[in-house]
Design a protein around this motif. Structure first.
Motif, PDB file in Angstrom:
ATOM      1  N   GLU A 107     -17.757  41.052  69.867  1.00  0.00           N
ATOM      2  CA  GLU A 107     -18.357  42.335  70.251  1.00  0.00           C
ATOM      3  C   GLU A 107     -17.449  43.529  69.959  1.00  0.00           C
ATOM      4  O   GLU A 107     -17.920  44.610  69.585  1.00  0.00           O
ATOM      5  CB  GLU A 107     -18.734  42.322  71.742  1.00  0.00           C
ATOM      6  N   HIS A 151     -17.894  44.854  66.472  1.00  0.00           N
ATOM      7  CA  HIS A 151     -19.236  45.241  66.044  1.00  0.00           C
ATOM      8  C   HIS A 151     -19.251  46.542  65.230  1.00  0.00           C
ATOM      9  O   HIS A 151     -19.980  46.658  64.237  1.00  0.00           O
ATOM     10  CB  HIS A 151     -20.168  45.381  67.252  1.00  0.00           C
ATOM     11  N   VAL A 206     -28.067  47.245  67.577  1.00  0.00           N
ATOM     12  CA  VAL A 206     -27.223  46.332  68.359  1.00  0.00           C
ATOM     13  C   VAL A 206     -25.746  46.547  68.046  1.00  0.00           C
ATOM     14  O   VAL A 206     -24.899  46.640  68.943  1.00  0.00           O
ATOM     15  CB  VAL A 206     -27.617  44.862  68.095  1.00  0.00           C
ATOM     16  N   ASN A 249     -25.164  49.197  70.730  1.00  0.00           N
ATOM     17  CA  ASN A 249     -25.281  48.136  71.728  1.00  0.00           C
ATOM     18  C   ASN A 249     -26.646  48.175  72.419  1.00  0.00           C
ATOM     19  O   ASN A 249     -26.782  47.852  73.602  1.00  0.00           O
ATOM     20  CB  ASN A 249     -24.170  48.234  72.777  1.00  0.00           C
ATOM     21  N   ARG A 307     -29.667  46.429  72.986  1.00  0.00           N
ATOM     22  CA  ARG A 307     -30.041  45.022  72.840  1.00  0.00           C
ATOM     23  C   ARG A 307     -31.453  44.715  73.319  1.00  0.00           C
ATOM     24  O   ARG A 307     -32.022  43.687  72.954  1.00  0.00           O
ATOM     25  CB  ARG A 307     -29.045  44.144  73.599  1.00  0.00           C
TER      26      ARG A 307
END
Length: 312
Positions: free
Chosen positions: A19, A22, A82, A86, A88
């Motif tokens: 993460e 990302h 995403v 972030n 989601r």
């Protein structure tokens, strides 16, 4: 069956365990997406406006480019959302719609590659009748038929997704919605949704591949009777771009299928990476292959971007 009354959203997932990276992963993916959009958009513009490209071969290429654009536009919003924001959460209806378009466009691409092989077969076996067999009307009918076949074949499994209750985890394993991901979360009998893709969709894509293979056997038989080696090479060269696109598409399909079916002990990041390769590599490579190997496309691109010369 009753309509699903459980939580109305799913949670998308980027690269699990990575993460913090990302934002860095987002950059190459964004570059790839923009390249696919601009490249295939330019290709469609050229084919529409350049009368030298108003031939069946280029019409089928335009269909392939439009399909690649569709795949990119379908997956890009959720993937970038995403990885960068972030974001989601995705609603069931939106998720099922994305699933429908992703899988429909995959079947469409297989069908277009089949008829591109048919185009090469007619061009080489019946050169004098090529334009009378593959008329504009005939090409249009083929395009509608390919789209209809794909669209109707995916409807049954997506309709079932709306009926299933989802009482398990609502976390999907990708940044986009795939049928095989969603049915893992369903608390119902999913036998139909397990069998239908294998029996119907896989068989359809397999038959497309076999028909393409058979077409090229006939093409090779025709080429082998040409007396001049130079003419044989020239004729086969018209098929190279299409053969490369076939290999790119079907090799990625086979690799992804094997990893999902038999790669239970393969690291999860490999599953995710293969999914991105499947959705990004063919659209990018189709563009590169035809731009490099097709002289008419090269000339069109040069004319499009060349600046008018000033007169002395």
């Amino acid at each position: 069956m009753t309509l699903n009354n459980s939580a109305s959203t799913f949670q998308l997932t980027g690269f699990q365990g990575m993460e913090k990276a990302h934002h860095w992963i987002f950059i190459p993916l964004l570059v790839d997406y923009i390249s696919i959009l601009l490249g295939n958009g330019t290709l469609l513009f050229l084919i529409r406006n350049d009368h030298n490209l108003h031939e069946p071969m280029y019409y089928f290429l335009a269909m392939l480019a439009a399909t690649d654009l569709g795949v990119t536009l379908t997956t890009m919003p959720t993937v970038l959302g995403v990885l960068w924001l972030n974001h989601r959460e995705i609603g069931h209806v939106t998720c099922f719609s994305q699933t429908y378009f992703i899988h429909t466009l995959s079947v469409v691409e297989s069908g277009i590659l089949l008829f591109m092989a048919y185009d090469r077969f007619i061009a080489i076996r019946n050169t004098l009748r090529y334009t009378s067999i593959l008329t504009n009307t005939q090409v249009m009918k083929i395009g509608v038929g390919v789209l209809t076949r794909a669209g109707l074949s995916i409807i049954p499994i997506v309709v079932h997704l709306h009926w299933f209750p989802y009482c398990r985890s609502h976390v999907l394993s990708h940044a986009f919605c795939l049928h095989q991901d969603i049915i893992k979360l369903a608390c119902a009998d999913i036998t139909f949704n397990h069998l239908y893709p294998v029996v119907v969709l896989f068989a359809m894509v397999l038959l497309d591949f076999l028909a393409i293979f058979f077409s090229y056997i006939l093409i090779l038989k025709t080429v082998m009777v040409i007396g001049s080696g130079e003419e044989r090479a020239k004729t086969l060269n018209t098929c190279v771009s299409h053969i490369c696109c076939i290999l790119v598409f079907y090799v990625t399909v086979v690799c992804l299928t094997f990893i999902h079916r038999f790669g239970k002990h393969v690291p999860h990041v490999v599953h995710i990476t293969m999914s991105y390769i499947y959705f990004l590599f063919p659209p990018f490579m189709n563009l590169v292959i035809y731009s490099i190997k097709t002289k008419q496309i090269q000339n069109g691109i040069l004319c499009l971007f060349s600046l008018p010369r000033s007169r002395a």
